[in-house]
Structures are given as C-alpha cells and as structure tokens.
Design a protein around this motif. Structure first.
Motif, PDB file in Angstrom:
ATOM      1  N   SER A  53      51.142  47.067  35.450  1.00  0.00           N
ATOM      2  CA  SER A  53      50.189  45.993  35.698  1.00  0.00           C
ATOM      3  C   SER A  53      50.947  44.813  36.285  1.00  0.00           C
ATOM      4  CB  SER A  53      49.490  45.586  34.408  1.00  0.00           C
ATOM      5  OG  SER A  53      48.751  46.657  33.899  1.00  0.00           O
ATOM      6  N   PHE A  54      50.196  43.858  36.803  1.00  0.00           N
ATOM      7  CA  PHE A  54      50.796  42.731  37.508  1.00  0.00           C
ATOM      8  C   PHE A  54      50.310  41.423  36.905  1.00  0.00           C
ATOM      9  CE2 PHE A  54      50.774  40.225  41.701  1.00  0.00           C
ATOM     10  CZ  PHE A  54      52.084  39.813  41.546  1.00  0.00           C
ATOM     11  N   LEU A  55      51.263  40.528  36.620  1.00  0.00           N
ATOM     12  CA  LEU A  55      50.974  39.172  36.177  1.00  0.00           C
ATOM     13  C   LEU A  55      51.203  38.272  37.388  1.00  0.00           C
ATOM     14  CD1 LEU A  55      52.243  37.407  32.975  1.00  0.00           C
ATOM     15  CD2 LEU A  55      51.918  36.232  35.140  1.00  0.00           C
ATOM     16  N   LEU A  56      50.140  37.713  37.913  1.00  0.00           N
ATOM     17  CA  LEU A  56      50.218  36.878  39.107  1.00  0.00           C
ATOM     18  C   LEU A  56      50.366  35.417  38.715  1.00  0.00           C
ATOM     19  CD1 LEU A  56      50.016  36.313  42.136  1.00  0.00           C
ATOM     20  CD2 LEU A  56      47.521  36.394  41.890  1.00  0.00           C
ATOM     21  N   ASP A  57      51.480  34.835  39.091  1.00  0.00           N
ATOM     22  CA  ASP A  57      51.742  33.420  38.874  1.00  0.00           C
ATOM     23  C   ASP A  57      51.445  32.711  40.193  1.00  0.00           C
ATOM     24  OD1 ASP A  57      53.366  30.918  38.944  1.00  0.00           O
ATOM     25  OD2 ASP A  57      53.968  31.590  36.942  1.00  0.00           O
ATOM     26  N   THR A  58      50.384  31.901  40.218  1.00  0.00           N
ATOM     27  CA  THR A  58      49.936  31.295  41.471  1.00  0.00           C
ATOM     28  C   THR A  58      50.942  30.293  42.032  1.00  0.00           C
ATOM     29  OG1 THR A  58      48.631  29.601  40.314  1.00  0.00           O
ATOM     30  CG2 THR A  58      47.493  31.648  40.968  1.00  0.00           C
ATOM     31  N   ASP A  74      48.164  35.029  53.328  1.00  0.00           N
ATOM     32  CA  ASP A  74      48.784  36.270  53.816  1.00  0.00           C
ATOM     33  C   ASP A  74      49.733  36.841  52.765  1.00  0.00           C
ATOM     34  OD1 ASP A  74      47.437  36.000  56.219  1.00  0.00           O
ATOM     35  OD2 ASP A  74      49.157  35.134  57.280  1.00  0.00           O
ATOM     36  N   TYR A  75      50.496  35.952  52.140  1.00  0.00           N
ATOM     37  CA  TYR A  75      51.429  36.384  51.088  1.00  0.00           C
ATOM     38  C   TYR A  75      50.654  37.028  49.933  1.00  0.00           C
ATOM     39  CZ  TYR A  75      55.155  36.145  47.584  1.00  0.00           C
ATOM     40  OH  TYR A  75      56.083  36.462  46.618  1.00  0.00           O
ATOM     41  N   MET A  76      49.622  36.342  49.472  1.00  0.00           N
ATOM     42  CA  MET A  76      48.828  36.846  48.348  1.00  0.00           C
ATOM     43  C   MET A  76      48.153  38.180  48.691  1.00  0.00           C
ATOM     44  SD  MET A  76      48.671  34.785  45.620  1.00  0.00           S
ATOM     45  CE  MET A  76      48.726  33.101  45.115  1.00  0.00           C
ATOM     46  N   ALA A  77      47.679  38.308  49.916  1.00  0.00           N
ATOM     47  CA  ALA A  77      46.992  39.539  50.323  1.00  0.00           C
ATOM     48  C   ALA A  77      47.923  40.743  50.267  1.00  0.00           C
ATOM     49  CB  ALA A  77      46.413  39.377  51.731  1.00  0.00           C
ATOM     50  N   GLN A  78      49.216  40.518  50.379  1.00  0.00           N
ATOM     51  CA  GLN A  78      50.183  41.612  50.331  1.00  0.00           C
ATOM     52  C   GLN A  78      50.548  42.017  48.901  1.00  0.00           C
ATOM     53  OE1 GLN A  78      53.613  41.145  52.930  1.00  0.00           O
ATOM     54  NE2 GLN A  78      52.448  39.688  54.141  1.00  0.00           N
ATOM     55  N   LEU A  79      50.167  41.194  47.934  1.00  0.00           N
ATOM     56  CA  LEU A  79      50.485  41.503  46.537  1.00  0.00           C
ATOM     57  C   LEU A  79      49.527  42.562  45.994  1.00  0.00           C
ATOM     58  CD1 LEU A  79      51.220  37.897  45.282  1.00  0.00           C
ATOM     59  CD2 LEU A  79      52.886  39.741  45.615  1.00  0.00           C
ATOM     60  N   GLN A  80      49.820  43.064  44.845  1.00  0.00           N
ATOM     61  CA  GLN A  80      49.067  44.143  44.214  1.00  0.00           C
ATOM     62  C   GLN A  80      47.900  43.557  43.413  1.00  0.00           C
ATOM     63  OE1 GLN A  80      49.506  46.922  45.267  1.00  0.00           O
ATOM     64  NE2 GLN A  80      49.861  48.517  43.787  1.00  0.00           N
ATOM     65  N   LEU A  81      46.950  42.945  44.103  1.00  0.00           N
ATOM     66  CA  LEU A  81      45.863  42.233  43.432  1.00  0.00           C
ATOM     67  C   LEU A  81      44.976  43.153  42.601  1.00  0.00           C
ATOM     68  CD1 LEU A  81      44.840  39.665  46.197  1.00  0.00           C
ATOM     69  CD2 LEU A  81      46.441  39.375  44.287  1.00  0.00           C
ATOM     70  N   ASN A  82      44.866  44.413  42.978  1.00  0.00           N
ATOM     71  CA  ASN A  82      44.049  45.345  42.195  1.00  0.00           C
ATOM     72  C   ASN A  82      44.697  45.688  40.854  1.00  0.00           C
ATOM     73  OD1 ASN A  82      46.049  46.812  43.692  1.00  0.00           O
ATOM     74  ND2 ASN A  82      44.989  48.705  43.162  1.00  0.00           N
ATOM     75  N   ARG A  83      45.949  45.339  40.668  1.00  0.00           N
ATOM     76  CA  ARG A  83      46.643  45.612  39.403  1.00  0.00           C
ATOM     77  C   ARG A  83      46.808  44.364  38.536  1.00  0.00           C
ATOM     78  NH1 ARG A  83      49.253  50.522  38.582  1.00  0.00           N
ATOM     79  NH2 ARG A  83      49.269  51.905  40.385  1.00  0.00           N
ATOM     80  N   LEU A 118      41.282  34.130  45.335  1.00  0.00           N
ATOM     81  CA  LEU A 118      41.806  35.241  44.527  1.00  0.00           C
ATOM     82  C   LEU A 118      40.715  35.902  43.690  1.00  0.00           C
ATOM     83  CD1 LEU A 118      45.160  33.677  43.358  1.00  0.00           C
ATOM     84  CD2 LEU A 118      44.908  35.743  44.765  1.00  0.00           C
ATOM     85  N   MET A 119      39.853  35.090  43.088  1.00  0.00           N
ATOM     86  CA  MET A 119      38.829  35.655  42.201  1.00  0.00           C
ATOM     87  C   MET A 119      37.806  36.497  42.956  1.00  0.00           C
ATOM     88  SD  MET A 119      39.832  35.010  39.215  1.00  0.00           S
ATOM     89  CE  MET A 119      38.423  35.351  38.185  1.00  0.00           C
ATOM     90  N   GLU A 120      37.716  36.314  44.270  1.00  0.00           N
ATOM     91  CA  GLU A 120      36.868  37.180  45.088  1.00  0.00           C
ATOM     92  C   GLU A 120      37.521  38.549  45.307  1.00  0.00           C
ATOM     93  OE1 GLU A 120      36.139  35.106  48.724  1.00  0.00           O
ATOM     94  OE2 GLU A 120      34.968  33.534  47.745  1.00  0.00           O
ATOM     95  N   ARG A 121      38.810  38.656  44.990  1.00  0.00           N
ATOM     96  CA  ARG A 121      39.577  39.856  45.297  1.00  0.00           C
ATOM     97  C   ARG A 121      40.148  40.572  44.075  1.00  0.00           C
ATOM     98  NH1 ARG A 121      39.250  36.350  49.076  1.00  0.00           N
ATOM     99  NH2 ARG A 121      39.341  36.943  51.264  1.00  0.00           N
ATOM    100  N   MET A 122      39.957  40.021  42.897  1.00  0.00           N
ATOM    101  CA  MET A 122      40.531  40.627  41.690  1.00  0.00           C
ATOM    102  C   MET A 122      39.707  40.253  40.467  1.00  0.00           C
ATOM    103  SD  MET A 122      43.848  38.229  41.156  1.00  0.00           S
ATOM    104  CE  MET A 122      43.620  36.574  40.545  1.00  0.00           C
ATOM    105  N   THR A 123      39.921  40.990  39.396  1.00  0.00           N
ATOM    106  CA  THR A 123      39.238  40.714  38.131  1.00  0.00           C
ATOM    107  C   THR A 123      40.257  40.761  36.986  1.00  0.00           C
ATOM    108  OG1 THR A 123      38.663  43.054  37.974  1.00  0.00           O
ATOM    109  CG2 THR A 123      36.979  41.580  38.841  1.00  0.00           C
ATOM    110  N   PRO A 124      40.962  39.661  36.780  1.00  0.00           N
ATOM    111  CA  PRO A 124      41.965  39.646  35.706  1.00  0.00           C
ATOM    112  C   PRO A 124      41.316  39.686  34.332  1.00  0.00           C
ATOM    113  CG  PRO A 124      41.683  37.458  36.601  1.00  0.00           C
ATOM    114  CD  PRO A 124      40.850  38.381  37.447  1.00  0.00           C
ATOM    115  N   GLU A 125      42.072  40.174  33.368  1.00  0.00           N
ATOM    116  CA  GLU A 125      41.616  40.173  31.975  1.00  0.00           C
ATOM    117  C   GLU A 125      41.923  38.847  31.297  1.00  0.00           C
ATOM    118  OE1 GLU A 125      43.353  43.569  30.015  1.00  0.00           O
ATOM    119  OE2 GLU A 125      42.558  44.952  31.525  1.00  0.00           O
TER     120      GLU A 125
END
Length: 160
Positions: A53-58, A74-83, A118-125
């Motif tokens: 899993s991925f912990l995204l620090d903005t 562009d940087y964020m789009a390359q990250l593993q946002l689905n994880r 980001l919230m349009e592209r991922m669903t963090p817990e």
C-alpha cells in the motif's frame, strides 16, 4: 537487500506494509534522501512487485516535484494513487533561499486544490492532517484555532 527486508518484515509481522514518498530538496541541511524514495516509477514498481500500500505525503510530493522541476500534478499522476491507503496533508512554504519546503505549517489554498484533484483520483482509508511540531520553537505553527479551521475546510470539501 530491500527485497529481503520486505520478506522478513512480512514473515514476522502480521500487519500490512506501506511505503511513503519522501521529499527531495537538495538544499536541506540533512542526510540525502535516496533518489528512489522520490521517484514515482520506483514507488510504483515497489508497490506492484511487493503488493504494498502507499502512504501519500502531499508536502513531500509537492517539494519533490518543485525541486525536480516537474509540475506537481504530473508528478502526482505518476504515483501509485490506486494503492493509496493514507494521505498526509501538510502545508508547504516557498522560501527565497531553499525553494519549496515541507514546514508542517497550515494548509494553503494550493494545498486544498491539490487535495481536491487527488480525491477525484483516489479513495484513501485515512486522511491525516499533519500540522505543527512539538516544542516551544514550533508553537507558531501549532495553533488550536488553525487546526480547527483546517479540519473544517477538509470536511467541507470532502464530506460526501
């Protein structure tokens, strides 16, 4: 070495493993961060290869993008946002001498706009407001009213 460490952790610990992106600012007065820790391709590869899993620090992502001369989106789009399982929301400050820095300060409008994207592209817990720092030296950025203001704005934007 890394693969063995992950396998050892996984074998002996009954908890999921997450990796967090680090921040890259060549002017920080501290130990150098491994370039892999800020490389979206490496982070994506590690998540896929080891099912992490991925912990995204903005703030880390914003600072890294700035100092790598990349657009933050562009940087964020390359990250593993689905994880992404957890997001740390942190304010940054643009300084004359060190460029963009992670200062654990309050969120600015640009931070909220980035979080909207980001919230349009991922669903963090978990969403963590990482504001402030302990000790008398940092009291200026650990204000109770500012904590409440930021929490209210986060809820206003993300309460569906």
């Amino acid at each position: 070495v890394l693969e063995e460490g992950i396998k050892t952790f996984d074998k002996h610990m009954n908890v999921p493993i997450m990796i967090e992106n680090m921040d890259h600012n060549p002017l920080y007065n501290r130990l150098c961060v491994m370039k892999e820790a800020v490389d979206p391709g490496f982070i994506r590869e590690m998540c896929d290869k080891y099912d992490l899993s991925f912990l995204l620090d903005t703030a880390h992502a914003s600072v890294s993008a700035y100092h790598l001369n990349m657009d933050v989106y562009d940087y964020m789009a390359q990250l593993q946002l689905n994880r992404v399982k957890e997001v740390h929301l942190i304010g940054t400050v643009l300084t004359e001498d060190q460029g963009l820095k992670d200062t654990h300060s309050h969120l600015q409008e640009r931070d909220y706009v980035l979080m909207d994207w980001l919230m349009e592209r991922m669903t963090p817990e978990i969403i963590t407001l990482e504001y402030g720092w302990p000790g008398q030296e940092y009291m200026w950025r650990t204000e109770e009213e500012m904590i409440q203001k930021q929490l209210n704005e986060i809820v206003r934007r993300y309460d569906h």
